[in-house]
Design an enzyme around this catalytic site. Sequence first.
Site, PDB file in Angstrom:
ATOM      1  N   HIS A 305       0.820  -1.313   0.110  1.00 29.47           N
ATOM      2  CA  HIS A 305       0.143  -0.039   0.165  1.00 29.47           C
ATOM      3  C   HIS A 305       0.942   1.307   0.017  1.00 29.47           C
ATOM      4  CE1 HIS A 305      -3.095   2.736   1.148  1.00 29.47           C
ATOM      5  NE2 HIS A 305      -4.044   1.792   0.516  1.00 29.47           N
ATOM      6  N   ASP A 362      -7.960  -5.306   0.110  1.00 33.32           N
ATOM      7  CA  ASP A 362      -8.399  -6.217  -1.115  1.00 33.32           C
ATOM      8  C   ASP A 362      -8.118  -7.621  -1.046  1.00 33.32           C
ATOM      9  OD1 ASP A 362      -9.829  -3.942  -2.301  1.00 33.32           O
ATOM     10  OD2 ASP A 362      -7.742  -3.399  -3.144  1.00 33.32           O
TER      11      ASP A 362
HETATM   12  N1  ACO Z   1       4.322  -7.628  -4.679  1.00 30.53           N
HETATM   13  C1  ACO Z   1       5.823  -7.608  -4.789  1.00 30.53           C
HETATM   14  N2  ACO Z   1       6.250  -6.492  -4.615  1.00 30.53           N
HETATM   15  C2  ACO Z   1       5.951  -5.329  -4.392  1.00 30.53           C
HETATM   16  C3  ACO Z   1       4.404  -5.329  -4.387  1.00 30.53           C
HETATM   17  C4  ACO Z   1       3.559  -6.490  -4.471  1.00 30.53           C
HETATM   18  N3  ACO Z   1       2.350  -6.343  -4.381  1.00 30.53           N
HETATM   19  N4  ACO Z   1       4.184  -4.037  -4.120  1.00 30.53           N
HETATM   20  C5  ACO Z   1       5.221  -3.299  -3.888  1.00 30.53           C
HETATM   21  N5  ACO Z   1       6.131  -4.303  -4.422  1.00 30.53           N
HETATM   22  C6  ACO Z   1       7.713  -3.762  -4.388  1.00 30.53           C
HETATM   23  C7  ACO Z   1       7.986  -3.066  -5.625  1.00 30.53           C
HETATM   24  O1  ACO Z   1       8.445  -3.922  -6.476  1.00 30.53           O
HETATM   25  C8  ACO Z   1       9.046  -2.145  -4.975  1.00 30.53           C
HETATM   26  O2  ACO Z   1      10.244  -2.725  -4.971  1.00 30.53           O
HETATM   27  P1  ACO Z   1      11.744  -1.956  -5.482  1.00 30.53           P
HETATM   28  O3  ACO Z   1      11.849  -1.045  -4.246  1.00 30.53           O
HETATM   29  O4  ACO Z   1      12.696  -3.159  -5.285  1.00 30.53           O
HETATM   30  O5  ACO Z   1      11.540  -1.407  -6.658  1.00 30.53           O
HETATM   31  C9  ACO Z   1       8.641  -1.723  -3.691  1.00 30.53           C
HETATM   32  O6  ACO Z   1       7.930  -2.982  -3.089  1.00 30.53           O
HETATM   33  C10 ACO Z   1       7.905  -0.320  -3.664  1.00 30.53           C
HETATM   34  O7  ACO Z   1       6.729  -0.669  -4.472  1.00 30.53           O
HETATM   35  P2  ACO Z   1       6.187   0.799  -5.019  1.00 30.53           P
HETATM   36  O8  ACO Z   1       5.382   0.181  -6.428  1.00 30.53           O
HETATM   37  O9  ACO Z   1       7.032   1.714  -5.478  1.00 30.53           O
HETATM   38  O10 ACO Z   1       5.243   1.390  -3.998  1.00 30.53           O
HETATM   39  P3  ACO Z   1       3.899   2.210  -4.208  1.00 30.53           P
HETATM   40  O11 ACO Z   1       3.658   2.839  -3.113  1.00 30.53           O
HETATM   41  O12 ACO Z   1       3.946   3.132  -5.328  1.00 30.53           O
HETATM   42  O13 ACO Z   1       2.754   1.087  -4.609  1.00 30.53           O
HETATM   43  C11 ACO Z   1       1.024  -0.314  -4.580  1.00 30.53           C
HETATM   44  C12 ACO Z   1       1.700   0.643  -3.915  1.00 30.53           C
HETATM   45  C13 ACO Z   1       0.353   0.211  -6.067  1.00 30.53           C
HETATM   46  C14 ACO Z   1      -0.463  -0.545  -3.824  1.00 30.53           C
HETATM   47  C15 ACO Z   1       1.781  -1.567  -4.914  1.00 30.53           C
HETATM   48  O14 ACO Z   1       1.836  -2.306  -3.579  1.00 30.53           O
HETATM   49  C16 ACO Z   1       0.857  -2.539  -5.830  1.00 30.53           C
HETATM   50  O15 ACO Z   1       0.861  -2.441  -6.979  1.00 30.53           O
HETATM   51  N6  ACO Z   1       0.320  -3.711  -5.208  1.00 30.53           N
HETATM   52  C17 ACO Z   1      -0.620  -4.622  -5.739  1.00 30.53           C
HETATM   53  C18 ACO Z   1      -1.726  -3.889  -6.039  1.00 30.53           C
HETATM   54  C19 ACO Z   1      -2.846  -3.751  -4.906  1.00 30.53           C
HETATM   55  O16 ACO Z   1      -2.886  -4.614  -4.121  1.00 30.53           O
HETATM   56  N7  ACO Z   1      -3.478  -2.553  -4.840  1.00 30.53           N
HETATM   57  C20 ACO Z   1      -4.508  -2.124  -3.948  1.00 30.53           C
HETATM   58  C21 ACO Z   1      -4.110  -1.015  -3.223  1.00 30.53           C
HETATM   59  S1  ACO Z   1      -5.205  -0.705  -2.163  1.00 30.53           S
HETATM   60  C22 ACO Z   1      -6.600   0.105  -2.701  1.00 30.53           C
HETATM   61  O17 ACO Z   1      -6.483   0.446  -3.770  1.00 30.53           O
HETATM   62  C23 ACO Z   1      -7.864  -0.192  -1.765  1.00 30.53           C
END
Ligand code: ACO
Length: 427
Positions: A305, A362
């Site tokens: 998140h 979710d």
């Molecule tokens: N699985 C594996 N790795 C992940 C995940 C994941 N679900 N989420 C983040 N990471 C990793 C990224 O690869 C990144 O790694 P790095 O630093 O080595 O590049 C690091 O964690 C940070 O990730 P970001 O994408 O930069 O974090 P951000 O805060 O921008 O993204 C997000 C948050 C979009 C929710 C992300 O965690 C994601 O895509 N999750 C899966 C989708 C999801 O569940 N979305 C629901 C959000 S809640 C809502 O809308 C109600």
Amino acid sequence: MADGATLRFGNKDTAFAVRSGTTGPDVIDIRKLYAQTGAFTFDPGFTSTASCESGLTFIDGDEGVLLHRGYPIEQLAEDSSFMEVSYLLLNGELPGKAELDRFSHTISRHTMLHEQLANFYRGFRRDAHPMAIMCGVVGALSAFYHDSTDISDPRQRMIASHRLIAKMPTIAAMAYKYSIGQPFIYPRNDLSYTHNFLRMTFGVPAEDYHVDPVVVRALDRIFILHADHEQNASTSTVRLAGSSGANPFACIAAGIACLWGPAHGGANEAALNMLREIGTPDRIPHYIARAKDKNDPFRLMGFGHRVYKNYDPRASVMQKTVREVLTALGVSDPVFDVALQLEEMALNDPYFIEKKLFPNVDFYSGIILSAMGFPTTMFTALFALARTVGWVAQWNEMISDPDQKIGRPRQLYTGPTRRDYVAVEAR
Ligand code: ACO
């Protein structure tokens, strides 16, 4: 609180005021930055930018705290109702009994749709995604309810807000009915908001509709958990659309479009699809390895998140609710075991610990909604239904704010500099 902040840019120091909220981080007020320094800030994704002042929802992502008008989400989910939370978000205080009754009465009196809107549905393909239908139909509301589109009139704004909250369940249920070829079911005013929605979705004209109260309560709780979430992508979209003076129906349609994406509202659909694809616990390590592989775009859906870096307080309530619903319905879904084991393995894995990745709201909601009988394509539509309350409350707050301006971010330009046009024959 710091008294102020000083920025050294070039060889000039510029002072900026620091503002404090009632809780949470201070903000450096940089509204005069460009005028005073000629520079912009660069913050794609708004990770360090407060876009507005708001008194609705507070999140402390490090502590896993979510408050609506000061009330913790766990207490609201346990003891309140979606109607009460809606009133709270819109009006700022919990209602008294008479106020809540009046509010619920008003909302139920707005649940019917203009009959001509039913023709709208017939223009869609039967296999259209419900969110595609929701974007279209909600946007079209402004063509039907002209008497509540004057945004300068607080009364019209409130009527539009009530209409949106009230009609969203009808719109979502009709999208579902259309997709399966069943007749639309009209709302019933003697039922609660959530019971009425379940009946419009799963009832048929040929027989009475009965539902386990545990299911009604669980869905109501899911609506509470999704009601508002500070300045997330779809809420910011609603605010940005509204900042130009666009009517509320158009603004909420914009919010629905943003919510549809898999990184936002589409994540519960994606999470359940992922859990089904994993299928059995023995396949979990393979998927965890994929999520950790930098060269594989796969992510664990329902994990991570932008704001919560400890845990998502909504996920704990959701996990408890899954058990209640599966028990009440007598359903044993192997996907729940996969989810529990996946959560445990990921939470003990250094990659997820280090990156502070936890299940979000979710991760479990899809399992509950699926057990209730909703197809995965409806999940995001349910999220949109619940979030409409937050969207309209935030939109109202923005319009009432005397400091409100049209949203207009700037950019770091990296394209070509000025060059002269060359006629096609000469290129
Ligand atoms: N699985 C594996 N790795 C992940 C995940 C994941 N679900 N989420 C983040 N990471 C990793 C990224 O690869 C990144 O790694 P790095 O630093 O080595 O590049 C690091 O964690 C940070 O990730 P970001 O994408 O930069 O974090 P951000 O805060 O921008 O993204 C997000 C948050 C979009 C929710 C992300 O965690 C994601 O895509 N999750 C899966 C989708 C999801 O569940 N979305 C629901 C959000 S809640 C809502 O809308 C109600």
